[in-house]
Design a protein around this motif. Structure first.
Motif, PDB file in Angstrom:
ATOM      1  N   UNK A  35       1.610 -43.884  30.487  1.00 27.19           N
ATOM      2  CA  UNK A  35       2.540 -42.856  30.023  1.00 27.19           C
ATOM      3  C   UNK A  35       2.856 -43.018  28.531  1.00 27.19           C
ATOM      4  N   UNK A  36       1.807 -43.225  27.764  1.00 26.74           N
ATOM      5  CA  UNK A  36       1.907 -43.370  26.314  1.00 26.74           C
ATOM      6  C   UNK A  36       0.876 -42.461  25.658  1.00 26.74           C
ATOM      7  N   UNK A  37       1.105 -42.137  24.404  1.00 26.10           N
ATOM      8  CA  UNK A  37       0.132 -41.360  23.647  1.00 26.10           C
ATOM      9  C   UNK A  37      -1.077 -42.242  23.337  1.00 26.10           C
ATOM     10  N   UNK A  38      -2.243 -41.620  23.244  1.00 26.78           N
ATOM     11  CA  UNK A  38      -3.447 -42.376  22.910  1.00 26.78           C
ATOM     12  C   UNK A  38      -3.268 -43.093  21.573  1.00 26.78           C
ATOM     13  N   UNK A  39      -2.581 -42.470  20.646  1.00 19.55           N
ATOM     14  CA  UNK A  39      -2.364 -43.075  19.337  1.00 19.55           C
ATOM     15  C   UNK A  39      -1.577 -44.382  19.450  1.00 19.55           C
ATOM     16  N   UNK A  40      -0.654 -44.451  20.389  1.00 19.53           N
ATOM     17  CA  UNK A  40       0.107 -45.686  20.604  1.00 19.53           C
ATOM     18  C   UNK A  40      -0.826 -46.808  21.028  1.00 19.53           C
ATOM     19  N   UNK A  41      -1.738 -46.510  21.946  1.00 22.31           N
ATOM     20  CA  UNK A  41      -2.684 -47.531  22.393  1.00 22.31           C
ATOM     21  C   UNK A  41      -3.605 -47.951  21.256  1.00 22.31           C
ATOM     22  N   UNK A  42      -3.968 -47.022  20.398  1.00 27.37           N
ATOM     23  CA  UNK A  42      -4.813 -47.372  19.255  1.00 27.37           C
ATOM     24  C   UNK A  42      -4.060 -48.312  18.304  1.00 27.37           C
ATOM     25  N   UNK A  43      -2.756 -48.114  18.157  1.00 25.24           N
ATOM     26  CA  UNK A  43      -1.962 -49.025  17.336  1.00 25.24           C
ATOM     27  C   UNK A  43      -1.913 -50.416  17.975  1.00 25.24           C
ATOM     28  N   UNK A  44      -1.798 -50.465  19.298  1.00 24.50           N
ATOM     29  CA  UNK A  44      -1.831 -51.752  19.996  1.00 24.50           C
ATOM     30  C   UNK A  44      -3.160 -52.441  19.737  1.00 24.50           C
ATOM     31  N   UNK A  45      -4.239 -51.680  19.776  1.00 27.33           N
ATOM     32  CA  UNK A  45      -5.585 -52.247  19.650  1.00 27.33           C
ATOM     33  C   UNK A  45      -5.854 -52.797  18.256  1.00 27.33           C
ATOM     34  N   UNK A  46      -5.310 -52.137  17.233  1.00 24.79           N
ATOM     35  CA  UNK A  46      -5.600 -52.590  15.870  1.00 24.79           C
ATOM     36  C   UNK A  46      -4.610 -53.646  15.396  1.00 24.79           C
ATOM     37  N   UNK A  47      -3.629 -53.975  16.227  1.00 26.32           N
ATOM     38  CA  UNK A  47      -2.703 -55.048  15.892  1.00 26.32           C
ATOM     39  C   UNK A  47      -1.492 -54.628  15.084  1.00 26.32           C
ATOM     40  N   UNK A  48      -1.343 -53.327  14.816  1.00 25.68           N
ATOM     41  CA  UNK A  48      -0.169 -52.883  14.065  1.00 25.68           C
ATOM     42  C   UNK A  48       1.090 -52.999  14.913  1.00 25.68           C
ATOM     43  N   UNK A  49       0.933 -52.892  16.220  1.00 32.27           N
ATOM     44  CA  UNK A  49       2.024 -53.127  17.171  1.00 32.27           C
ATOM     45  C   UNK A  49       1.459 -53.925  18.324  1.00 32.27           C
ATOM     46  N   UNK A  50       2.208 -54.903  18.781  1.00 30.86           N
ATOM     47  CA  UNK A  50       1.754 -55.695  19.916  1.00 30.86           C
ATOM     48  C   UNK A  50       2.112 -54.963  21.197  1.00 30.86           C
ATOM     49  N   UNK A  51       1.101 -54.647  21.984  1.00 30.12           N
ATOM     50  CA  UNK A  51       1.331 -53.949  23.239  1.00 30.12           C
ATOM     51  C   UNK A  51       1.178 -54.878  24.428  1.00 30.12           C
ATOM     52  N   UNK A  52       1.592 -54.419  25.600  1.00 32.52           N
ATOM     53  CA  UNK A  52       1.513 -55.242  26.801  1.00 32.52           C
ATOM     54  C   UNK A  52       0.095 -55.389  27.352  1.00 32.52           C
ATOM     55  N   UNK A  53      -0.813 -54.562  26.871  1.00 37.30           N
ATOM     56  CA  UNK A  53      -2.212 -54.606  27.313  1.00 37.30           C
ATOM     57  C   UNK A  53      -3.089 -54.596  26.069  1.00 37.30           C
ATOM     58  N   UNK A  54      -4.111 -55.435  26.059  1.00 33.93           N
ATOM     59  CA  UNK A  54      -5.045 -55.480  24.934  1.00 33.93           C
ATOM     60  C   UNK A  54      -6.442 -55.097  25.425  1.00 33.93           C
ATOM     61  N   UNK A  55      -7.132 -54.258  24.682  1.00 39.28           N
ATOM     62  CA  UNK A  55      -8.464 -53.825  25.092  1.00 39.28           C
ATOM     63  C   UNK A  55      -9.546 -54.797  24.629  1.00 39.28           C
ATOM     64  N   UNK A  56     -10.725 -54.595  25.176  1.00 37.26           N
ATOM     65  CA  UNK A  56     -11.912 -55.242  24.632  1.00 37.26           C
ATOM     66  C   UNK A  56     -12.707 -54.150  23.923  1.00 37.26           C
ATOM     67  N   UNK A  57     -13.611 -54.555  23.071  1.00 34.80           N
ATOM     68  CA  UNK A  57     -14.459 -53.584  22.373  1.00 34.80           C
ATOM     69  C   UNK A  57     -15.870 -53.694  22.923  1.00 34.80           C
ATOM     70  N   UNK A  58     -16.426 -52.561  23.299  1.00 34.32           N
ATOM     71  CA  UNK A  58     -17.787 -52.498  23.816  1.00 34.32           C
ATOM     72  C   UNK A  58     -18.541 -51.483  22.963  1.00 34.32           C
ATOM     73  N   UNK A  59     -19.476 -51.984  22.164  1.00 28.28           N
ATOM     74  CA  UNK A  59     -20.246 -51.121  21.261  1.00 28.28           C
ATOM     75  C   UNK A  59     -19.340 -50.223  20.412  1.00 28.28           C
ATOM     76  N   UNK A  60     -18.269 -50.790  19.901  1.00 25.94           N
ATOM     77  CA  UNK A  60     -17.369 -50.058  19.020  1.00 25.94           C
ATOM     78  C   UNK A  60     -16.336 -49.199  19.732  1.00 25.94           C
ATOM     79  N   UNK A  61     -16.362 -49.166  21.048  1.00 21.31           N
ATOM     80  CA  UNK A  61     -15.388 -48.374  21.804  1.00 21.31           C
ATOM     81  C   UNK A  61     -14.408 -49.303  22.504  1.00 21.31           C
ATOM     82  N   UNK A  62     -13.203 -48.793  22.707  1.00 17.21           N
ATOM     83  CA  UNK A  62     -12.185 -49.583  23.379  1.00 17.21           C
ATOM     84  C   UNK A  62     -12.294 -49.421  24.888  1.00 17.21           C
ATOM     85  N   UNK A  63     -12.126 -50.518  25.592  1.00 15.13           N
ATOM     86  CA  UNK A  63     -12.120 -50.517  27.044  1.00 15.13           C
ATOM     87  C   UNK A  63     -10.883 -51.302  27.489  1.00 15.13           C
TER      88      UNK A  63
END
Length: 77
Positions: A35-63
């Motif tokens: 229940x978050x905007x995709x942009x919020x998750x992208x901020x979590x992924x790039x480290x600008x905000x620490x989120x409760x879930x961290x993705x892995x990168x597969x061929x440049x895409x977030x999973x």
């Protein structure tokens, strides 16, 4: 079902989290379940905000790990 801005109903394209069989899901699906905007998750992924879930990168895409999303939301299965 949810109301469409134009007044008609659309079915959700997202599988219920308890029925999810994939180990990782794309950002759009993760954002829906969290229940978050995709942009919020992208901020979590790039480290600008620490989120409760961290993705892995597969061929440049977030999973996003389904097990972590279920844990954060308290979903069994």
């Amino acid at each position: 079902m949810f109301n469409h801005p134009m007044g008609y109903h659309m079915a959700s394209k997202h599988m219920p989290l308890v029925q999810e069989t994939r180990t990782h899901i794309p950002t759009a699906d993760a954002a829906h379940h969290l229940n978050r905007a995709q942009q919020t998750l992208l901020l979590w992924a790039c480290g600008k905000r620490k989120g409760p879930v961290q993705p892995i990168r597969v061929n440049g895409r977030l999973a996003w790990p389904v097990a972590d999303i279920k844990r954060v939301l308290g979903v069994e299965g």
